[in-house]
Design a protein around this motif. Structure first.
Motif, PDB file in Angstrom:
ATOM      1  N   UNK A   1       0.725  -1.369   0.088  1.00 28.84           N
ATOM      2  CA  UNK A   1      -0.380  -0.364  -0.368  1.00 28.84           C
ATOM      3  C   UNK A   1       0.804   0.885   0.579  1.00 28.84           C
ATOM      4  N   UNK A   2       0.495   2.022  -1.228  1.00 27.49           N
ATOM      5  CA  UNK A   2       1.882   3.579  -1.209  1.00 27.49           C
ATOM      6  C   UNK A   2       0.765   4.355   0.051  1.00 27.49           C
ATOM      7  N   UNK A   3       0.806   4.145   1.035  1.00 28.82           N
ATOM      8  CA  UNK A   3       0.367   4.925   2.303  1.00 28.82           C
ATOM      9  C   UNK A   3       1.115   5.018   3.018  1.00 28.82           C
ATOM     10  N   UNK A   4       1.143   6.295   3.903  1.00 27.24           N
ATOM     11  CA  UNK A   4       2.434   6.549   4.863  1.00 27.24           C
ATOM     12  C   UNK A   4       2.582   4.920   5.610  1.00 27.24           C
TER      13      UNK A   4
ATOM     14  N   UNK B   1      17.761  16.514  10.793  1.00 26.07           N
ATOM     15  CA  UNK B   1      17.470  15.476  10.837  1.00 26.07           C
ATOM     16  C   UNK B   1      16.134  14.837  12.024  1.00 26.07           C
ATOM     17  N   UNK B   2      15.916  15.463  12.373  1.00 26.65           N
ATOM     18  CA  UNK B   2      15.078  15.927  13.007  1.00 26.65           C
ATOM     19  C   UNK B   2      13.909  15.271  12.116  1.00 26.65           C
ATOM     20  N   UNK B   3      12.650  14.484  12.999  1.00 26.06           N
ATOM     21  CA  UNK B   3      10.689  13.673  12.372  1.00 26.06           C
ATOM     22  C   UNK B   3      10.534  14.423  11.602  1.00 26.06           C
ATOM     23  N   UNK B   4      10.348  16.301  12.321  1.00 30.93           N
ATOM     24  CA  UNK B   4       9.640  17.146  11.200  1.00 30.93           C
ATOM     25  C   UNK B   4      10.182  17.515   9.840  1.00 30.93           C
ATOM     26  N   UNK B   5      11.200  16.959   9.501  1.00 26.70           N
ATOM     27  CA  UNK B   5      11.660  16.589   8.391  1.00 26.70           C
ATOM     28  C   UNK B   5      11.707  16.228   7.430  1.00 26.70           C
TER      29      UNK B   5
ATOM     30  N   UNK C   1       6.977  12.099   5.510  1.00 26.19           N
ATOM     31  CA  UNK C   1       5.463  12.033   6.263  1.00 26.19           C
ATOM     32  C   UNK C   1       5.000  12.935   7.416  1.00 26.19           C
ATOM     33  N   UNK C   2       5.665  13.970   7.473  1.00 28.56           N
ATOM     34  CA  UNK C   2       5.202  14.852   8.752  1.00 28.56           C
ATOM     35  C   UNK C   2       3.971  14.863   8.509  1.00 28.56           C
ATOM     36  N   UNK C   3       3.774  15.950   7.020  1.00 26.41           N
ATOM     37  CA  UNK C   3       2.662  16.864   6.916  1.00 26.41           C
ATOM     38  C   UNK C   3       0.980  15.850   6.826  1.00 26.41           C
ATOM     39  N   UNK C   4       1.715  14.770   7.118  1.00 26.80           N
ATOM     40  CA  UNK C   4       0.229  14.128   7.305  1.00 26.80           C
ATOM     41  C   UNK C   4       0.343  13.666   8.398  1.00 26.80           C
ATOM     42  N   UNK C   5       0.881  13.821   9.347  1.00 31.48           N
ATOM     43  CA  UNK C   5       0.817  13.310  11.002  1.00 31.48           C
ATOM     44  C   UNK C   5       0.225  14.660  11.823  1.00 31.48           C
ATOM     45  N   UNK C   6      -1.315  14.074  12.282  1.00 29.84           N
ATOM     46  CA  UNK C   6      -1.751  15.086  13.511  1.00 29.84           C
ATOM     47  C   UNK C   6      -1.419  15.395  14.853  1.00 29.84           C
ATOM     48  N   UNK C   7      -0.812  16.355  15.794  1.00 31.14           N
ATOM     49  CA  UNK C   7      -0.362  16.666  15.993  1.00 31.14           C
ATOM     50  C   UNK C   7      -1.199  16.556  17.659  1.00 31.14           C
ATOM     51  N   UNK C   8      -1.230  16.007  18.799  1.00 32.58           N
ATOM     52  CA  UNK C   8      -2.620  15.629  19.691  1.00 32.58           C
ATOM     53  C   UNK C   8      -1.028  16.539  21.352  1.00 32.58           C
ATOM     54  N   UNK C   9      -1.109  17.421  22.144  1.00 29.58           N
ATOM     55  CA  UNK C   9      -0.407  17.933  23.068  1.00 29.58           C
ATOM     56  C   UNK C   9      -1.403  17.370  23.783  1.00 29.58           C
ATOM     57  N   UNK C  10      -0.432  17.721  24.966  1.00 25.75           N
ATOM     58  CA  UNK C  10      -0.062  16.917  26.472  1.00 25.75           C
ATOM     59  C   UNK C  10       0.747  17.627  27.267  1.00 25.75           C
ATOM     60  N   UNK C  11       0.036  17.860  28.038  1.00 17.86           N
ATOM     61  CA  UNK C  11       0.271  19.192  29.272  1.00 17.86           C
ATOM     62  C   UNK C  11       0.593  19.336  30.526  1.00 17.86           C
ATOM     63  N   UNK C  12       0.134  18.690  30.982  1.00 18.75           N
ATOM     64  CA  UNK C  12       0.563  18.250  32.383  1.00 18.75           C
ATOM     65  C   UNK C  12       1.504  17.074  32.585  1.00 18.75           C
TER      66      UNK C  12
END
Length: 415
Positions: A84-87, A117-121, A124-135
């Protein structure tokens, strides 16, 4: 719900915290040297490939400390396995981690290379949804300390010249002489002689410092203070294809490369040790696992696992041949036959990432040298009162208090 979820982490100590956890390298058979065309060593008809197909999701903890090339390698492998050619072949990937912490290590890399070298570069990063943990669950009972940690990690704490931040006075042990080292040892390990063999006491305490050499120095000082009979184990060192005997044993013995145990390993019963290799991940014996030495013999160490899912289990560790890494800075590959452990009274900051150490001491003979190191060092503790720093006199003592450098690359932080 009877779904299969694969629990992995970038480091062994983080993997041990997850039930059924494995390091990502161990689980997905990731090669140590990653090239642009590399693939994981997973055959399409193998049992592991079938497990990947049946799994619903993959959890990957401490993801920001792994090079993006590794993620893209796993991405290519999963697409090949799933056809499958998906991330990641359409699999749900749950990445966990804190970008304020240590990011991927690039030996002698520039600032731009470290950030690239960061994962942000990654692709597949544009397809990533970010959920923030704040505690902050570690410092949940000390909110002021938690807010200070966030300011350090975000680089928003007030600084003077050259990114120097002021440290809270209550946390700092001023440098007076070499005897100050014994002062911080006594603060972190009070009444050490009365707690030999106490696993709870040992796992709740550690000294951390930026460099391996300083960690080794601290371990040597503490083991000399530790009660009990001292036993030293010497390694057998060799270089493959050294037909002319160019490298004498005495020279090879003097090498202490990163990731290798020392030539002379000094142990005492009841002392804490750390595993340096993945021996048996299924039984909790991952790289960075902390253990307690319960006994030692000529070719075996009797140890008790102190962290993770298998805490309290007794294991036997043999001598094994270990090879130096390609980036160790040697002109040859050193093979050292030794027990795959080292003392863990003191650890490097990078090794401590992923651990909670209620009573932690931070030894800074010089400034931190990498993004997130100071944040990781300070955030291992649970409160301001149980976190102590020893900073060396001279380069980091200013007129308005005690200061130390904070290295933050804001390009890799979320705002």
């Amino acid at each position: 719900m009877n779904h299969i979820v694969l629990a992995t982490a970038s480091s062994g100590i983080a993997a041990n915290i997850l039930p059924g956890g494995r390091t990502a390298h161990s689980r997905f058979k990731i090669p140590l040297k990653v090239l642009p065309s590399s693939m994981c060593s997973i055959g399409k008809q193998s049992a592991l490939a079938q497990l990947v197909r049946q799994s619903t999701a993959v959890i990957w903890d401490e993801a920001p400390m792994t090079n993006r090339d590794v993620f893209e390698l796993v991405d290519r492998t999963f697409q090949d396995i799933m056809d499958v050619e998906l991330p990641f072949g359409g699999k749900i990937m749950i990445f966990g981690g804190d970008f304020r912490q240590v990011i991927p290590v690039i030996p002698k890399g520039t600032r731009s290379q470290l950030i690239e070298a960061s994962i942000m570069r990654s692709s597949f990063w544009p397809a990533t949804r970010i959920l923030r943990l704040r505690q902050n669950m570690r410092s949940i009972n000390d909110h002021r300390f938690g807010e200070f940690l966030l300011r350090v990690g975000d680089g928003s704490e007030q600084v003077i010249h050259d990114d120097m931040i002021r440290l809270p006075k209550s946390m700092v042990i001023p440098w007076q002489s070499d005897q100050s080292i014994f002062q911080i040892i006594d603060r972190v390990f009070p009444n050490l002689g009365d707690h030999a063999g106490d696993a709870r006491y040992m796992v709740d305490r550690a000294l951390i410092t930026p460099l391996n050499n300083d960690a080794d120095m601290l371990n040597e000082k503490i083991i000399s203070m530790f009660p009990g009979e001292e036993i030293s184990f010497y390694s057998f060192d060799s270089v493959e294809d050294d037909i002319r005997n160019l490298y004498q044993p005495k020279f090879l013995n003097s090498i202490t490369a990163s990731g290798l145990p020392p030539h002379m390993l000094t142990l005492k019963t009841g002392a804490p040790i750390m595993l340096l290799r993945n021996i048996d991940p299924k039984l909790g014996l991952c790289n960075d696992t902390r253990l307690l030495c319960r006994g030692s013999y000529q070719n075996l160490i009797d140890a008790e696992i102190m962290t993770g899912e298998f805490v309290g289990s007794r294991v036997f560790l043999p001598r094994i041949p270990l090879q130096s890494a390609e980036n160790a800075g040697l002109l040859f590959q050193l093979t050292r036959k030794q027990f795959p452990v080292k003392l863990s009274f003191a650890l490097t900051i990078n090794k401590s990432q992923g651990q909670t150490i209620p009573h932690v001491g931070v030894y800074l003979p010089d400034h931190v040298f990498s993004h997130g190191q100071l944040y990781v060092a300070l955030s291992r503790g649970i409160s301001e009162s149980t976190t102590k720093l020893l900073v060396k006199k001279g380069s980091i003592v200013g007129e308005d208090g005690i200061f130390t450098k904070n290295v933050v690359f804001k390009e890799v932080l979320f705002h």
